[in-house]
Scaffold this motif. Structure first.
Motif, mmCIF file in Angstrom:
data_model
loop_
_atom_site.group_PDB
_atom_site.id
_atom_site.type_symbol
_atom_site.label_atom_id
_atom_site.label_comp_id
_atom_site.label_asym_id
_atom_site.label_seq_id
_atom_site.Cartn_x
_atom_site.Cartn_y
_atom_site.Cartn_z
ATOM 1 N N THR A 1 0.580 -1.125 0.480
ATOM 2 C CA THR A 1 0.261 -0.020 -0.092
ATOM 3 C C THR A 1 1.292 1.223 -0.094
ATOM 4 N N PRO A 2 0.109 2.645 -0.131
ATOM 5 C CA PRO A 2 1.073 3.773 -0.396
ATOM 6 C C PRO A 2 1.850 3.969 1.053
ATOM 7 N N ASP B 1 -0.133 11.630 2.844
ATOM 8 C CA ASP B 1 -1.068 10.184 2.510
ATOM 9 C C ASP B 1 -1.987 10.132 3.179
ATOM 10 N N ALA C 1 -5.620 9.344 3.091
ATOM 11 C CA ALA C 1 -6.101 8.568 3.769
ATOM 12 C C ALA C 1 -7.035 8.534 4.708
ATOM 13 N N TYR D 1 -8.969 7.174 -1.664
ATOM 14 C CA TYR D 1 -8.461 7.007 -1.017
ATOM 15 C C TYR D 1 -7.178 6.770 -2.582
ATOM 16 N N SER D 2 -7.749 5.565 -3.350
ATOM 17 C CA SER D 2 -6.562 4.869 -4.114
ATOM 18 C C SER D 2 -6.503 5.631 -5.238
ATOM 19 N N SER E 1 -2.062 6.704 -5.808
ATOM 20 C CA SER E 1 -1.736 6.523 -6.974
ATOM 21 C C SER E 1 -0.519 5.788 -7.101
ATOM 22 N N ARG E 2 -0.061 4.291 -7.441
ATOM 23 C CA ARG E 2 1.404 4.363 -7.551
ATOM 24 C C ARG E 2 2.397 4.831 -8.515
ATOM 25 N N CYS F 1 2.402 7.818 -6.414
ATOM 26 C CA CYS F 1 3.918 7.273 -4.564
ATOM 27 C C CYS F 1 4.929 7.527 -4.539
#
Length: 313
Positions: free
Chosen positions: A60-61, A124, A128, A135-136, A140-141, A144
């Motif tokens: 997860t982030p 972050d 959250a 949040y997702s 995002s990847r 991050c």
């Protein structure tokens, strides 16, 4: 090395690191203390990175940032601690000019990177808690990775500027640095050059690093506190606060110790050295403990690893 007069930085072949001004018999004790604490830094941060990499539930982030935090903590301790440990048992206590430049560069690089990374981690936590449904989408990847890469870039740029301005000076006859590592302030103290430009650049760098990171962290937590206080149930508020308490603890520990070092009067160098030990060794040692002891996911992941190891035997 020349014994008298002033010379350009190109004439300098090395420096002497004074370390702690204590009785010689205490050097063995300091050696053992530094070795023990540094060993715990290695164990804690390598262990944290291993847990995050091996457990898919920690993909997860937050744990992506935490893995990078452990790497940075491990790195800037490793830049300083081994040399200091060796010097405790060495009579010469020397470091080469190139080694000093590299030490200051890497130390500044990782410290500044950590400051920006902690700001990214605050953002972050803000997303959250304040926007959990999105949040997702927000974290995002790609975002991050960009935040982490940006942190390293800021560290790289600022450390290049810091090292360039620090070693652009001419040095006096003395090559003695009154510290246990190559501290820019102590290096400038043995310079014969006009340091007005150095001071201006240092203040500009401090503003560039501290202002944006502190603003992001403070504003993020203002929104977090406002959002959490609106949660009707006590358990809900407690759960929300628990997701960011570890990060807040790490931020307070780092900024608190660094502030103490730079607010300590220059007339008391020994106190500055002791305070430096806290953010160079003690903080990187405590960070994995703060995140593991107060984090259910990390404790569960560690339990699974230990259980699997036990099952193999």
């Amino acid at each position: 090395m020349s014994d008298k007069g002033a010379g350009n930085h190109s004439d300098v072949t090395g420096f002497i690191l004074v370390g702690f001004r204590v009785r010689p018999e205490l050097h063995v004790l300091l050696f053992l203390v530094f070795l023990l604490v540094y060993g715990m830094v290695l164990l804690g941060n390598i262990g944290m990175m291993a847990i995050i990499v091996t457990d898919s539930q920690l993909n997860t982030p937050m744990y992506f940032f935490l893995g990078n935090l452990s790497f940075i903590d491990l790195s800037y301790s490793t830049v300083i601690a081994p040399q200091a440990i060796i010097n405790f048992l060495s009579e010469k206590k020397t470091i080469s000019f190139v080694g000093c430049v590299a030490q200051l560069f890497l130390y500044a690089f990782f410290m500044v990177t950590e400051a920006f990374l902690l700001a990214a981690m605050a953002y972050d936590r803000f997303i959250a808690i304040c926007n959990p449904l999105l949040y997702s989408v927000h974290m995002s990847r790609r975002l991050c990775s960009q935040l982490v890469a940006g942190s390293y870039l800021c560290g790289w740029l600022s450390s290049i500027l810091q090292v360039s301005i620090t070693f652009s000076v001419s040095f006096c006859a003395s090559r003695v640095i009154d510290h246990f590592y190559c501290d820019s302030y102590q290096i400038e103290k043995i310079s014969c050059s006009n340091l007005s430009v150095n001071k201006m650049v240092s203040l500009s760098l401090a503003a560039f690093i501290i202002l944006p990171t502190i603003v992001v962290i403070v504003v993020s937590y203002m929104y977090i506190v406002t959002t959490v206080l609106k949660i009707p149930s006590r358990d809900g508020r407690k759960k929300a606060f628990s997701t960011c308490s570890s990060h807040l603890g790490v931020v307070s520990l780092l900024y608190g110790t660094v502030s103490f070092v730079y607010l300590t009067p220059p007339s008391n160098p020994e106190l500055r050295k002791v305070a430096s030990v806290f953010y160079i060794l003690v903080t990187p040692m405590l960070n994995p403990l703060i995140y593991s002891l107060r984090n259910k996911d990390v404790k569960q992941a560690l339990g699974k690893i230990l259980w699997n190891k036990k099952a193999l035997y």
